[in-house]
Scaffold this active site. Sequence first.
Site, PDB file in Angstrom:
ATOM      1  N   PRO A   1     -25.041  36.375   6.983  1.00 33.78           N
ATOM      2  CA  PRO A   1     -23.856  36.385   8.053  1.00 33.78           C
ATOM      3  C   PRO A   1     -22.968  35.226   7.716  1.00 33.78           C
ATOM      4  O   PRO A   1     -23.292  34.204   7.162  1.00 33.78           O
ATOM      5  CB  PRO A   1     -24.632  36.164   9.136  1.00 33.78           C
ATOM      6  CG  PRO A   1     -26.061  36.318   9.031  1.00 33.78           C
ATOM      7  CD  PRO A   1     -26.439  36.352   7.428  1.00 33.78           C
TER       8      PRO A   1
ATOM      9  N   TYR B   1     -26.909  26.168  17.657  1.00 36.89           N
ATOM     10  CA  TYR B   1     -26.847  27.115  18.621  1.00 36.89           C
ATOM     11  C   TYR B   1     -27.967  27.288  19.347  1.00 36.89           C
ATOM     12  O   TYR B   1     -28.885  26.613  19.294  1.00 36.89           O
ATOM     13  CB  TYR B   1     -26.334  28.460  18.004  1.00 36.89           C
ATOM     14  CG  TYR B   1     -25.121  28.705  17.119  1.00 36.89           C
ATOM     15  CD1 TYR B   1     -23.795  27.854  17.909  1.00 36.89           C
ATOM     16  CD2 TYR B   1     -24.801  29.092  16.039  1.00 36.89           C
ATOM     17  CE1 TYR B   1     -22.684  27.835  17.024  1.00 36.89           C
ATOM     18  CE2 TYR B   1     -23.784  28.992  15.276  1.00 36.89           C
ATOM     19  CZ  TYR B   1     -22.652  28.383  15.872  1.00 36.89           C
ATOM     20  OH  TYR B   1     -21.327  28.400  15.233  1.00 36.89           O
TER      21      TYR B   1
ATOM     22  N   ARG C   1     -32.855  33.262  11.748  1.00 33.59           N
ATOM     23  CA  ARG C   1     -32.108  32.417  10.998  1.00 33.59           C
ATOM     24  C   ARG C   1     -32.296  30.706  11.213  1.00 33.59           C
ATOM     25  O   ARG C   1     -32.141  30.682  12.471  1.00 33.59           O
ATOM     26  CB  ARG C   1     -30.694  32.598  11.017  1.00 33.59           C
ATOM     27  CG  ARG C   1     -29.765  31.897  10.128  1.00 33.59           C
ATOM     28  CD  ARG C   1     -28.357  32.556   9.773  1.00 33.59           C
ATOM     29  NE  ARG C   1     -27.901  32.489   8.400  1.00 33.59           N
ATOM     30  CZ  ARG C   1     -26.731  32.430   8.166  1.00 33.59           C
ATOM     31  NH1 ARG C   1     -25.798  32.385   9.034  1.00 33.59           N
ATOM     32  NH2 ARG C   1     -26.380  32.568   6.711  1.00 33.59           N
TER      33      ARG C   1
ATOM     34  N   ALA D   1     -22.466  33.951   0.680  1.00 35.50           N
ATOM     35  CA  ALA D   1     -21.372  33.890   1.679  1.00 35.50           C
ATOM     36  C   ALA D   1     -20.464  33.939   0.613  1.00 35.50           C
ATOM     37  O   ALA D   1     -19.829  35.143   0.165  1.00 35.50           O
ATOM     38  CB  ALA D   1     -21.535  33.084   2.703  1.00 35.50           C
ATOM     39  N   ARG D   2     -19.936  32.698   0.209  1.00 30.37           N
ATOM     40  CA  ARG D   2     -18.800  32.439  -0.678  1.00 30.37           C
ATOM     41  C   ARG D   2     -18.767  33.076  -1.832  1.00 30.37           C
ATOM     42  O   ARG D   2     -17.826  33.853  -2.150  1.00 30.37           O
ATOM     43  CB  ARG D   2     -18.536  31.040  -0.886  1.00 30.37           C
ATOM     44  CG  ARG D   2     -18.137  30.266   0.410  1.00 30.37           C
ATOM     45  CD  ARG D   2     -18.130  28.878   0.102  1.00 30.37           C
ATOM     46  NE  ARG D   2     -19.352  28.286  -0.104  1.00 30.37           N
ATOM     47  CZ  ARG D   2     -19.587  26.931  -0.188  1.00 30.37           C
ATOM     48  NH1 ARG D   2     -18.563  26.125  -0.422  1.00 30.37           N
ATOM     49  NH2 ARG D   2     -20.828  26.439  -0.308  1.00 30.37           N
TER      50      ARG D   2
ATOM     51  N   CYS E   1      -9.431  34.047   0.413  1.00 33.31           N
ATOM     52  CA  CYS E   1     -10.146  33.616  -0.719  1.00 33.31           C
ATOM     53  C   CYS E   1      -9.124  33.115  -1.863  1.00 33.31           C
ATOM     54  O   CYS E   1      -8.275  34.038  -2.263  1.00 33.31           O
ATOM     55  CB  CYS E   1     -11.548  34.611  -1.071  1.00 33.31           C
ATOM     56  SG  CYS E   1     -12.156  34.087  -2.695  1.00 33.31           S
TER      57      CYS E   1
ATOM     58  N   ASP F   1       3.931  32.241 -21.890  1.00 29.00           N
ATOM     59  CA  ASP F   1       4.069  30.955 -21.192  1.00 29.00           C
ATOM     60  C   ASP F   1       4.318  30.040 -22.214  1.00 29.00           C
ATOM     61  O   ASP F   1       3.949  30.160 -23.265  1.00 29.00           O
ATOM     62  CB  ASP F   1       2.527  30.610 -20.523  1.00 29.00           C
ATOM     63  CG  ASP F   1       2.571  29.507 -19.528  1.00 29.00           C
ATOM     64  OD1 ASP F   1       2.287  29.583 -18.473  1.00 29.00           O
ATOM     65  OD2 ASP F   1       3.020  28.348 -19.955  1.00 29.00           O
TER      66      ASP F   1
ATOM     67  N   ASP G   1       4.577  29.880  -7.008  1.00 32.71           N
ATOM     68  CA  ASP G   1       5.216  28.726  -6.600  1.00 32.71           C
ATOM     69  C   ASP G   1       6.820  28.833  -6.894  1.00 32.71           C
ATOM     70  O   ASP G   1       7.537  28.130  -6.311  1.00 32.71           O
ATOM     71  CB  ASP G   1       4.564  27.707  -7.348  1.00 32.71           C
ATOM     72  CG  ASP G   1       3.055  27.282  -7.118  1.00 32.71           C
ATOM     73  OD1 ASP G   1       2.974  27.473  -5.576  1.00 32.71           O
ATOM     74  OD2 ASP G   1       2.267  27.010  -7.589  1.00 32.71           O
TER      75      ASP G   1
HETATM   76  P1  ADP Z   1       1.733  29.562 -10.129  1.00 33.12           P
HETATM   77  O1  ADP Z   1       0.817  28.666  -9.347  1.00 33.12           O
HETATM   78  O2  ADP Z   1       2.988  30.076  -9.247  1.00 33.12           O
HETATM   79  O3  ADP Z   1       1.171  30.338 -10.862  1.00 33.12           O
HETATM   80  P2  ADP Z   1       2.257  27.464 -12.076  1.00 33.12           P
HETATM   81  O4  ADP Z   1       2.940  26.262 -12.148  1.00 33.12           O
HETATM   82  O5  ADP Z   1       0.702  27.241 -12.226  1.00 33.12           O
HETATM   83  O6  ADP Z   1       2.603  28.334 -10.972  1.00 33.12           O
HETATM   84  O7  ADP Z   1       2.487  28.174 -13.767  1.00 33.12           O
HETATM   85  C1  ADP Z   1       3.665  28.312 -13.901  1.00 33.12           C
HETATM   86  C2  ADP Z   1       3.702  28.584 -15.503  1.00 33.12           C
HETATM   87  O8  ADP Z   1       5.096  29.021 -15.836  1.00 33.12           O
HETATM   88  C3  ADP Z   1       3.388  27.498 -16.251  1.00 33.12           C
HETATM   89  O9  ADP Z   1       2.349  27.783 -17.203  1.00 33.12           O
HETATM   90  C4  ADP Z   1       4.764  27.002 -17.227  1.00 33.12           C
HETATM   91  O10 ADP Z   1       4.325  26.688 -18.338  1.00 33.12           O
HETATM   92  C5  ADP Z   1       5.247  28.318 -17.250  1.00 33.12           C
HETATM   93  N1  ADP Z   1       6.772  28.212 -17.507  1.00 33.12           N
HETATM   94  C6  ADP Z   1       7.689  27.689 -16.644  1.00 33.12           C
HETATM   95  N2  ADP Z   1       8.810  27.838 -17.337  1.00 33.12           N
HETATM   96  C7  ADP Z   1       8.749  28.554 -18.277  1.00 33.12           C
HETATM   97  C8  ADP Z   1       9.523  29.354 -19.339  1.00 33.12           C
HETATM   98  N3  ADP Z   1      10.850  29.078 -19.038  1.00 33.12           N
HETATM   99  N4  ADP Z   1       9.110  30.128 -20.217  1.00 33.12           N
HETATM  100  C9  ADP Z   1       7.675  30.349 -20.154  1.00 33.12           C
HETATM  101  N5  ADP Z   1       6.898  29.737 -19.406  1.00 33.12           N
HETATM  102  C10 ADP Z   1       7.240  29.027 -18.334  1.00 33.12           C
HETATM  103 FE1  SF4 Z   2     -15.066  30.481  -3.066  1.00 32.34          FE
HETATM  104 FE2  SF4 Z   2     -12.666  29.185  -2.574  1.00 32.34          FE
HETATM  105 FE3  SF4 Z   2     -12.875  31.919  -2.217  1.00 32.34          FE
HETATM  106 FE4  SF4 Z   2     -14.135  30.402  -0.546  1.00 32.34          FE
HETATM  107  S1  SF4 Z   2     -11.911  30.476  -1.042  1.00 32.34           S
HETATM  108  S2  SF4 Z   2     -14.990  31.909  -1.500  1.00 32.34           S
HETATM  109  S3  SF4 Z   2     -14.784  28.814  -1.759  1.00 32.34           S
HETATM  110  S4  SF4 Z   2     -13.354  30.691  -4.392  1.00 32.34           S
END
Ligand code: ADP
Ligand code: SF4
Length: 684
Positions: A28, A179, A227, A323-324, A365, A420, A646
């Site tokens: 649970p 509880y 439990r 759970a997790r 998650c 990347d 991001d």
């Molecule tokens: P998110 O959490 O949104 O996935 P991250 O910051 O973890 O973002 O990842 C962004 C990725 O984008 C990084 O690995 C970075 O190297 C890559 N990146 C940023 N600018 C460029 C670019 N001009 N060309 C290729 N990759 C890029």
């Molecule tokens: Fe595991 Fe993190 Fe997902 Fe929770 S949020 S189930 S701790 S990976």
Amino acid sequence: MINPRFGILMESVRVGPKTARNRFFQTPHSSGTGFWMPHIRAGLREVRAEGGWAVVNTGYCSIHPSCDDHPLDYPRLWDDEDIKTHELMVDAVHRHGALAGVELFHGASNVSNGFTRLPKISPSGADRYAPAHAWMQPGQSRPMDREDIRNLHAWHKAAVERAVKAGFDLIYVYGGMDYLPYQFLSPKLNRRSDEYGGSIENRLRLTRELIEITREASKGTVAVAFRFSVDELMNVPSDHAPSEAHEVVQIMGDDPDLWDIKLSDWPQETMTARFSDEGSHEELYAWVKQVTDKPVVSMGRFTSPDKMVGQIKKGLLDFIGAARPSIADPFIPRKIEEGREDEIRECIGCNICVATYSQGVNVRCTQNPTFGEEWRRGWHPERSRPKKSDQRVAIIGGGPAGLECALVLGRRGYNVALCDAASTFGGRASREAKLPGLSTFQRVVDYRLGRLQTMPNVELYPGSPMTASEILDLGIENLIFATGAKWKRVLVGRDMTETDPLDHPNVYTPDDIMSGAVLPDGPVVIFDFDDFYLGGALAEFLALNGGKVSLVTPASAVSTWTQLTNDHHLIKRRLESLDVAIRTGAFVVGFDGQSVELGFDVPSNLEAESLVIVGRRQQNNNLFHEVRADGGFREKGISSVGSIGDCRAPGIIAHAIYSGREYAERFEEPDAEEFNIKQERILI
Ligand code: ADP
Ligand code: SF4
């Protein structure tokens, strides 16, 4: 085909009148989806049954209005109208051949009763002081008299009858986590002088009555689970056994059909991977099977099949409880059964699930963005809709967002090119994974990259920094920017808005530290107004590397948001053990390379040759805007340009993965809208 080494995990186990098809047991756990979200609840339980778990349980299910835990969300069985909400889940779980269990619960004084406004009840009004729980209501509980106990019997009986009507196979009596039955068991919380207090037999009386009532009211048709939180009672001496916890199992022995062993200390039980390893509770349950013949289940954030097999072979457990891990990967049993254990999406122990439960919102998650979205968005952790066309997709940026987006689009059948700038994929997850205690973050990358590498329709281009013109000339019809965000050098004012960037060569950001910047030898100040784990993790990293580190935060506690991930106290202790000086309620307002100036309420100076600012981030979205500018991309035959993660809005890793998933799920789906989330409605 299953690896014969793991065959033991697939053995069926008899539990009272029921048979569990294998040893995988979703214990649970709360899902932040209360009684008013029955479809969401059914969806997130069903997927575990489909993924092969033999037993799938509800979270704590209140039996009566005198037990209400608002604003935390819980299911309930308060009257017959509530039965229907459970039938949805039971039917869904049964569809996949699993047993459905319900964790009946009365929380005594360890609930809020903020919704019903009824006085809390407890064995003797000796409540535990819970200062950190902002959702607890002021006030103390009312000691239960004989009539209250008779009432409790009746409420429990009625809830059992309703649970049976809903079709549950297994019904819990919940003697854990402070509880009600646990409060009776605890010599600290039970100060009664009648037949329910004093000796251990007396303190156990109520639990045994509830088990008896469960059997009678269910007419023996269901399995009865108990439990039991053992950690505290393992430290209470007993004249007849190694501890009172042992004595409880000794006395009750065969009363329940199943023992579910857990801790009463929730932060301890749900420790993050930063502070605990897989299987770290072993000593707490290792002895139970020596005292009872009934099956035993317990947990330990198990994701490794070898570790699971070890638990069974050593005779410690009959069931692998989770759970997790079952949230992060609802398909662990099926993957093991089909010899696909390398596809397990391992829980990273980050506790975003725990934090969101504690916020009273739907649990989510980091690893599994589909959790809780099965019904309302129609997402599935292992499947997605097939592609709509032969259009190709380029994803620029292979951090968590780009990797998840590529995975889902690849699975849908699209031709995907993921590039990347860095020589390896992973973005911030891989960078942060190198900080002390955060190595499990790499699982976010390894799982996705592992899958992508097997897909013939996905091409991976690490070491490829892209410019706008290069991207426009790729000749790929759809562009998705997942280029992340960069930490800024700004401070924060008294009004909590950000200032202009601080211009000094010795001002650093987390990006600088994680890319290997070498700081001057002198003292370092970290100014942390991000307030989650990173500031503390960087302080730990710098201190371990010999730095004299101070951490300054405007918040009232270090890494304050980690109070929700249940590891705040451990972070504080760890930093103190490394002599990191912590200054709370303070603002850095200036830095001259020799000292930082602390401003506002208590102006002062702190010696510092370098300043690391962990505060706000700036989307790395120039490329996205350049490519999209004026819509000129259309002339190049490009149909869509989007941004995720991001790069779209800086957030935690869970947000980035969710964003990548969301974009990929609705890609070329005319009916799927970002804001179109199916709603649960209370019908009048
Ligand atoms: P998110 O959490 O949104 O996935 P991250 O910051 O973890 O973002 O990842 C962004 C990725 O984008 C990084 O690995 C970075 O190297 C890559 N990146 C940023 N600018 C460029 C670019 N001009 N060309 C290729 N990759 C890029
Ligand atoms: Fe595991 Fe993190 Fe997902 Fe929770 S949020 S189930 S701790 S990976």
